[in-house]
Design an enzyme around this catalytic site. Structure first.
Site, PDB file in Angstrom:
ATOM      1  N   ASP A  16     -13.163 -71.278 -49.891  1.00  0.00           N
ATOM      2  CA  ASP A  16     -13.440 -69.602 -49.518  1.00  0.00           C
ATOM      3  C   ASP A  16     -11.963 -68.620 -49.335  1.00  0.00           C
ATOM      4  O   ASP A  16     -10.987 -69.313 -48.547  1.00  0.00           O
ATOM      5  CB  ASP A  16     -14.478 -69.727 -47.911  1.00  0.00           C
ATOM      6  CG  ASP A  16     -15.457 -68.498 -47.863  1.00  0.00           C
ATOM      7  OD1 ASP A  16     -14.763 -67.816 -48.608  1.00  0.00           O
ATOM      8  OD2 ASP A  16     -16.623 -68.550 -47.728  1.00  0.00           O
TER       9      ASP A  16
ATOM     10  N   ASP B 208     -21.550 -72.685 -54.196  1.00  0.00           N
ATOM     11  CA  ASP B 208     -22.606 -72.582 -52.574  1.00  0.00           C
ATOM     12  C   ASP B 208     -23.139 -71.729 -52.468  1.00  0.00           C
ATOM     13  O   ASP B 208     -23.578 -71.066 -53.474  1.00  0.00           O
ATOM     14  CB  ASP B 208     -21.064 -72.448 -51.474  1.00  0.00           C
ATOM     15  CG  ASP B 208     -21.195 -72.915 -50.450  1.00  0.00           C
ATOM     16  OD1 ASP B 208     -22.496 -73.804 -50.137  1.00  0.00           O
ATOM     17  OD2 ASP B 208     -20.021 -72.734 -49.447  1.00  0.00           O
TER      18      ASP B 208
ATOM     19  N   ASN C 128     -24.923 -70.082 -48.220  1.00  0.00           N
ATOM     20  CA  ASN C 128     -24.994 -70.577 -47.235  1.00  0.00           C
ATOM     21  C   ASN C 128     -26.205 -69.881 -46.711  1.00  0.00           C
ATOM     22  O   ASN C 128     -25.822 -69.911 -45.582  1.00  0.00           O
ATOM     23  CB  ASN C 128     -23.879 -69.868 -47.080  1.00  0.00           C
ATOM     24  CG  ASN C 128     -22.555 -71.200 -47.061  1.00  0.00           C
ATOM     25  OD1 ASN C 128     -22.851 -72.250 -46.941  1.00  0.00           O
ATOM     26  ND2 ASN C 128     -21.708 -71.114 -47.858  1.00  0.00           N
TER      27      ASN C 128
ATOM     28  N   CYS D 118     -23.590 -76.975 -53.786  1.00  0.00           N
ATOM     29  CA  CYS D 118     -23.352 -77.190 -52.471  1.00  0.00           C
ATOM     30  C   CYS D 118     -24.136 -75.466 -51.406  1.00  0.00           C
ATOM     31  O   CYS D 118     -23.913 -75.063 -52.225  1.00  0.00           O
ATOM     32  CB  CYS D 118     -20.984 -76.585 -52.103  1.00  0.00           C
ATOM     33  SG  CYS D 118     -21.496 -76.686 -50.222  1.00  0.00           S
TER      34      CYS D 118
ATOM     35  N   ASP E  89     -21.600 -80.675 -44.289  1.00  0.00           N
ATOM     36  CA  ASP E  89     -20.626 -80.506 -43.706  1.00  0.00           C
ATOM     37  C   ASP E  89     -19.614 -80.985 -42.763  1.00  0.00           C
ATOM     38  O   ASP E  89     -18.568 -80.390 -42.472  1.00  0.00           O
ATOM     39  CB  ASP E  89     -21.191 -79.328 -43.201  1.00  0.00           C
ATOM     40  CG  ASP E  89     -20.802 -77.528 -44.703  1.00  0.00           C
ATOM     41  OD1 ASP E  89     -20.052 -77.933 -45.121  1.00  0.00           O
ATOM     42  OD2 ASP E  89     -20.899 -76.826 -44.268  1.00  0.00           O
TER      43      ASP E  89
HETATM   44  C1  DGJ Z   1     -20.308 -73.981 -47.231  1.00  0.00           C
HETATM   45  C2  DGJ Z   1     -19.504 -74.976 -47.159  1.00  0.00           C
HETATM   46  O1  DGJ Z   1     -20.420 -76.457 -46.735  1.00  0.00           O
HETATM   47  C3  DGJ Z   1     -18.262 -75.760 -47.017  1.00  0.00           C
HETATM   48  O2  DGJ Z   1     -17.733 -77.116 -47.522  1.00  0.00           O
HETATM   49  C4  DGJ Z   1     -17.086 -73.946 -47.085  1.00  0.00           C
HETATM   50  O3  DGJ Z   1     -16.809 -74.265 -48.433  1.00  0.00           O
HETATM   51  C5  DGJ Z   1     -17.672 -72.851 -46.599  1.00  0.00           C
HETATM   52  N1  DGJ Z   1     -18.983 -72.731 -46.922  1.00  0.00           N
HETATM   53  C6  DGJ Z   1     -16.892 -71.964 -46.979  1.00  0.00           C
HETATM   54  O4  DGJ Z   1     -17.811 -71.030 -46.854  1.00  0.00           O
END
Ligand code: DGJ
Length: 691
Positions: free
Chosen positions: A335, A446, A448, A492, A514
């Protein structure tokens, strides 16, 4: 192999060790006959004529015996299919026939304008049965409240036990096992992605051990919301029903001429205990799910824990140089390289290199990394947008939202609506451009945050966005892979929030968690290995004490041996590692490369689970085997037990490549290998080669 009865109403699918049989009665009831050890057509026909129990009027003889229970009629179990058509609910189907070809069996049913086809496939040399359903509507709108991929029926046994993988962020895939009781156990995700909370997998057994006994397993290939319900019925029978979507409140509406194909729900019977079942799942995924699984994954460096958002080209070059000297083969910038991404508050959606940080774009860094002999990778999170981004300012309506309601931000970000063609097209343009502009070999994709406000104008909650977002993601990944066949992808989702057979069929590896603490990881990896192979399980060695989570200090040895059980990566701040640490790390990377074929392509045996003392896994490939062992804590006066190895030839001798010692196979199998660990957080790698 497929056998079909003369009257075309009984079918037996067989793999190397197991068979699966179904039968349509002359009343068009589709009954499950058998799932277990290999049988022939005559056995299935004998099962087909066994009369149903005489249960009326408070129980249904069909319950617990039907292959795909639909809503309506004499049934009280959870329906796999629940449809509303103009003025009518439920399904009353007619059997239309079967067809078979390309290794697939299709059973065709029809209820008025709705055609329901059940698909079965046993890919070659596996005992995995893949099942899915297609629905084709030729009539007016049909509302699919629920359309599961399959219902699995277990044989009558006295007491079933359920294994599942539960967790949360930073603590994914924890294995639990408990006796099943009457009623239903429901697991799933209503979050829009597979989730950290449950992996879409269950296993059922009665008295299996790690290496012995019958185990039934089911795993769903879907990366959105999902549900698996395990029901123990009043007469003890057990059925497992699963598919896309969590609730019954509406999966999607099929207009005239529209169809829906469910994701695959795969099932496996094994009599090799939990370990045998896992190895069968691993072999199936390596042969039939994971793209290019015969090719080993490189050792990677990832910059996230070292730098978080504070990144620059110069600093990435410095890290890359140290990584290359260590033997790393793939350097990944995480990131922070794009848009105005100097924190998690801005930039998501603007996939162009940040001009202050990368004035010449990514190419100069990529070239430098290539010059150092490594592949180059980048991090993206295409399905997301920060409100503080050019993309959101230009297209505030491209996110999932409910008109007139708040837009919920998690991690300061909103979810783009990938069900929209224009959004997918935009993302395709951005990502395709990115991969064309710089020589990128690897993309960490990713995701999130969960869905919260899944809606868009004119299509209120709930609607097909839940399904179409996932299909949109799959389409985008497929298109990118086709256009850039040399690029590998990692799935991810804040660690392991999107790991399932669906995403694994279009990505090369996954980010497991993580949580990079090497001790916590052993439990996560133990759970992960129940279903998925080490070939896709990314694991990094990071700094000690562990900066991201629990501050636990551990030796480089312990951290490396923990991460070497999967696809090895390094994720520490190498600019702060001492010369000695870098030199030691180089040796571990070298050792990993030697054992990599066994770890990534071999058969895995879980010798002892991580439960406080000694734990170990063994990988076997051809004449070679490697044992990775960890001692969490040694109690005074308690000797560290020897590890009884698996899958060796008792008549052969094995040379330990570490010590040169010669071991007898029979001794290793029956009396075990002493690994010489002591104290707390100790670890070792033992390689053995047949003489
Ligand atoms: C969540 C991922 O699991 C991490 O490894 C990393 O890439 C962060 N996001 C970056 O925002």
């Amino acid at each position: 192999m497929l056998e079909i009865s003369e009257d075309g109403r009984t079918w037996v699918l067989s793999g190397p060790a197991s068979s699966y049989a179904v039968h349509v009665t002359d009343r068009d009831e589709l009954l499950h006959l058998h799932w277990g050890p290999r049988i022939g057509l005559a056995d299935a026909e004998a099962l087909a004529v066994r009369p149903l129990p005489d249960y009326w009027p408070f129980e249904s003889p069909l319950d617990g015996r039907e292959e795909y229970p639909v809503e309506g009629g004499p049934r009280f179990v959870r329906p796999a299919l629940s449809v509303r058509t103009a003025g009518r609910r439920g399904t009353e189907w007619r059997f239309e026939g079967h067809d078979a070809g390309d290794g697939e069996l299709r059973l065709r049913f029809r209820d008025g304008d709705l055609a329901v086809t059940l698909h079965y496939r046993m890919p070659s040399a596996t005992d995995v049965v893949e099942r899915w359903v297609t629905l084709d509507n030729r009539g007016p709108d049909a509302e699919l409240l629920r359309a599961d991929s399959a219902t699995w029926t277990l044989p009558d046994r006295d007491a079933w036990r359920l294994s599942q993988l539960h967790g949360r962020w930073g603590a994914e895939s924890r294995l639990t096992r408990s006796g099943l009781t009457h009623g239903e156990k429901v697991i799933g995700s209503r979050r829009g992605h597979t989730s950290h909370q449950h992996l879409p997998w269950v296993a059922l057994d009665t008295d299996a051990t790690e290496e012995r006994g019958e185990v039934y397993g089911c795993a769903l290939g879907w990366s959105g919301s999902w549900r698996i319900a395990v029901a123990q019925l009043p007469d003890e029978r057990v059925q497992i029903t699963g598919g896309a979507g969590y609730d019954e409140s509406g999966l999607l509406t099929l207009g005239t001429g529209e169809s829906y194909t469910t994701p695959v729900f795969a099932g496996l019977w094994s009599e090799g205990g939990f370990g045998g079942a896992s190895r069968a799942w691993h072999a199936y995924q390596r042969a039939h799910v994971i793209p290019d699984a015969g090719r080993d994954r490189p050792v990677l460096f990832n910059s996230w824990e070292a730098t978080e958002f504070d990144i620059s080209e110069e600093q990435q070059r410095a890290l890359a140089e140290r990584a290359a000297a260590m033997g790393v083969e793939l350097f990944v910038v995480d990131d922070g390289w794009f848009g105005a991404r100097t924190s998690d508050r801005a930039g998501l959606g603007d996939w162009t290199p940040n001009p202050d940080r990368f004035p010449g774009g990514l190419k100069p860094l990529a070239d430098h990394v290539h010059g150092l002999g490594m592949q180059f990778g980048i991090w993206v999170e295409p399905e997301m947008v920060n409100a503080d981004s050019d993309l959101y300012r230009a297209h505030p309506d491209w996110v999932q939202y409910q008109p007139g309601r708040k837009r919920t931000e998690f991690r300061n970000q909103l979810v783009l609506n990938l069900a929209r063609d224009d959004v997918r097209e935009y993302l395709w343009g951005q990502l395709h451009g990115l991969l064309a502009d710089a020589p990128v070999d690897y993309v960490k994709w990713d995701f999130n945050r969960c869905f919260t406000d899944a809606g868009w104008p004119d299509d209120p909650y709930p609607q097909r966005l839940w399904v179409d977002h996932v299909r949109g993601l799959y389409a985008l990944l497929d298109r990118l892979r086709a256009a850039h066949p040399g690029v590998a992808f990692e799935s991810c989702s804040g660690g392991g929030g999107r790991i399932d057979l669906g995403v694994l069929s279009r990505t090369d590896q996954v980010w497991t968690s993580d949580n990079t603490d090497p001790l916590d990881r052993l439990a996560i990896q133990h759970g992960f290995s129940q279903i998925h192979p080490a070939r896709v399980m990314a694991a990094w060695v990071t700094d000690s004490p562990n900066v991201m989570l629990n501050q636990r200090a551990s030796s480089l040895r312990f951290r490396f041996v923990s991460a070497m059980a999967g696809v090895l990566g390094v994720g520490g701040d190498l600019t702060r590692w001492t010369g000695e640490e870098l030199a030691e790390a180089r040796e571990w990377v070298e050792l990993y490369k030697e054992i990599r074929p066994m770890v990534q392509r071999g058969d895995q045996y879980r010798l002892r689970p991580p439960q406080g003392g000694l734990s170990a896994v063994q990988y076997v490939l051809g004449d070679e085997t490697v044992v990775l062992a960890w001692l969490q804590a040694q109690r005074y006066g308690e000797p560290v037990p020897a590890l009884r190895l698996c899958a060796l030839d008792p008549a052969a001798s094995y040379e330990c490549l570490e010590t040169g010692e010669i071991h007898r196979g029979a001794v290793l199998l029956h009396h075990g290998l002493r690994v010489g660990l002591r104290g707390d957080l100790d670890a070792t790698v033992v390689r053995l080669k047949r003489k």
